[in-house]
Design a protein around this motif. Structure first.
Motif, PDB file in Angstrom:
ATOM      1  N   GLU A 178       0.841  -1.206   0.000  1.00  0.00           N
ATOM      2  CA  GLU A 178       0.000   0.000   0.000  1.00  0.00           C
ATOM      3  C   GLU A 178       0.871   1.250   0.000  1.00  0.00           C
ATOM      4  O   GLU A 178       0.675   2.150  -0.784  1.00  0.00           O
ATOM      5  N   SER A 179       1.843   1.286   0.923  1.00  0.00           N
ATOM      6  CA  SER A 179       2.717   2.451   1.055  1.00  0.00           C
ATOM      7  C   SER A 179       4.046   2.053   1.673  1.00  0.00           C
ATOM      8  O   SER A 179       4.160   1.010   2.313  1.00  0.00           O
ATOM      9  N   GLN A 216       4.781   5.749  -3.959  1.00  0.00           N
ATOM     10  CA  GLN A 216       4.128   5.168  -2.789  1.00  0.00           C
ATOM     11  C   GLN A 216       4.780   5.591  -1.474  1.00  0.00           C
ATOM     12  O   GLN A 216       4.339   5.174  -0.411  1.00  0.00           O
ATOM     13  N   ILE A 224      -4.518   7.327   2.328  1.00  0.00           N
ATOM     14  CA  ILE A 224      -4.496   6.947   0.914  1.00  0.00           C
ATOM     15  C   ILE A 224      -5.358   5.702   0.694  1.00  0.00           C
ATOM     16  O   ILE A 224      -6.135   5.639  -0.267  1.00  0.00           O
ATOM     17  N   ASN A 244      -8.991   6.759   0.788  1.00  0.00           N
ATOM     18  CA  ASN A 244      -9.413   7.492  -0.403  1.00  0.00           C
ATOM     19  C   ASN A 244      -9.523   6.601  -1.636  1.00  0.00           C
ATOM     20  O   ASN A 244     -10.385   6.819  -2.485  1.00  0.00           O
ATOM     21  N   GLN A 245      -8.642   5.594  -1.755  1.00  0.00           N
ATOM     22  CA  GLN A 245      -8.668   4.715  -2.913  1.00  0.00           C
ATOM     23  C   GLN A 245      -9.822   3.725  -2.850  1.00  0.00           C
ATOM     24  O   GLN A 245     -10.372   3.347  -3.876  1.00  0.00           O
ATOM     25  N   CYS A 246     -10.167   3.276  -1.659  1.00  0.00           N
ATOM     26  CA  CYS A 246     -11.212   2.266  -1.489  1.00  0.00           C
ATOM     27  C   CYS A 246     -12.421   2.929  -0.861  1.00  0.00           C
ATOM     28  O   CYS A 246     -12.766   2.641   0.280  1.00  0.00           O
ATOM     29  N   LYS A 247     -13.065   3.807  -1.599  1.00  0.00           N
ATOM     30  CA  LYS A 247     -14.112   4.656  -1.038  1.00  0.00           C
ATOM     31  C   LYS A 247     -15.202   3.883  -0.309  1.00  0.00           C
ATOM     32  O   LYS A 247     -15.558   4.194   0.795  1.00  0.00           O
TER      33      LYS A 247
END
Length: 199
Positions: free
Chosen positions: A107-108, A143, A154, A157-160
């Motif tokens: 993810e990051s 990332q 993050i 926000n990506q997986c609303k």
């Protein structure tokens, strides 16, 4: 300018400059996120491999397989894009966690403590101790985040609609290191990070 060139440039500059004494109230110099992550990741015992393009990435991956004699071994990987990208290396991709090594994205990359943020998107519902001891993570320079909370933001926000479960970090990469109470319950991994320049 690529991460690698910036790192070389800053080390040359710092070597050429004389150390300047500052008062105790002078603000500390903040390192850029990429340098902070590299420093903390290496301090944790991770193996950091920087790649400027995909050809270099494949070459570095091949060297990892040679170094560890991982050819013709089973690889735990649930990411279809990674299995197709690394398909030509005579590996058997499986979804069983008793494989030789774990190949994944993340993810990051968290600069503050040099850790890798993973979620169920990368490892389903497996716990860290259930994964193979050897891990190869593929990530990009975009990332890099400063703190874990930025990484979590993050993901949100990506997986609303549906936030992934099983969010965790890998931050312990040395088995010989003496454990303290903060690392209790964490499982040590032999970790390689393939970092691809994409900025």
């Amino acid at each position: 300018m690529s991460l690698f060139k910036r790192l070389l440039k800053t080390t040359k500059q710092s070597a050429s400059k004389k150390k300047v004494d500052h008062g105790k109230y002078y603000p500390e110099e903040k390192l850029p996120i990429d340098e902070k992550f590299t420093y903390n990741f290496n301090k944790n015992g991770g193996k950091f491999l920087y790649c400027e393009n995909l050809e270099e990435l494949l070459e570095v991956f091949d060297n990892i397989l040679l170094e560890n004699d991982w050819y013709e071994k089973e690889v735990f990987c649930i990411n279809e894009q990674l299995t197709s990208r690394f398909d030509g290396f005579n590996l058997t991709f499986t979804k069983k966690n008793n494989a030789t090594f774990f190949l994944s994205t993340c993810e990051s990359l968290v600069a503050t403590n040099g850790s890798i943020l993973l979620s169920s998107n990368q490892m389903k519902e497996k716990k860290l101790h259930e994964l193979p001891d050897n891990v190869v993570i593929f990530a990009t320079t975009s990332q890099l985040v400063d703190t874990i909370s930025e990484g979590l933001r993050i993901i949100k926000n990506q997986c609303k609609g549906k936030i992934p479960s099983n969010i965790t970090t890998i931050k312990d990469f040395e088995s010989e290191k003496e454990k303290d109470f903060m690392s209790y319950g964490s499982s040590t991994k032999n970790l390689y990070l393939l970092l691809l320049e994409d900025l």
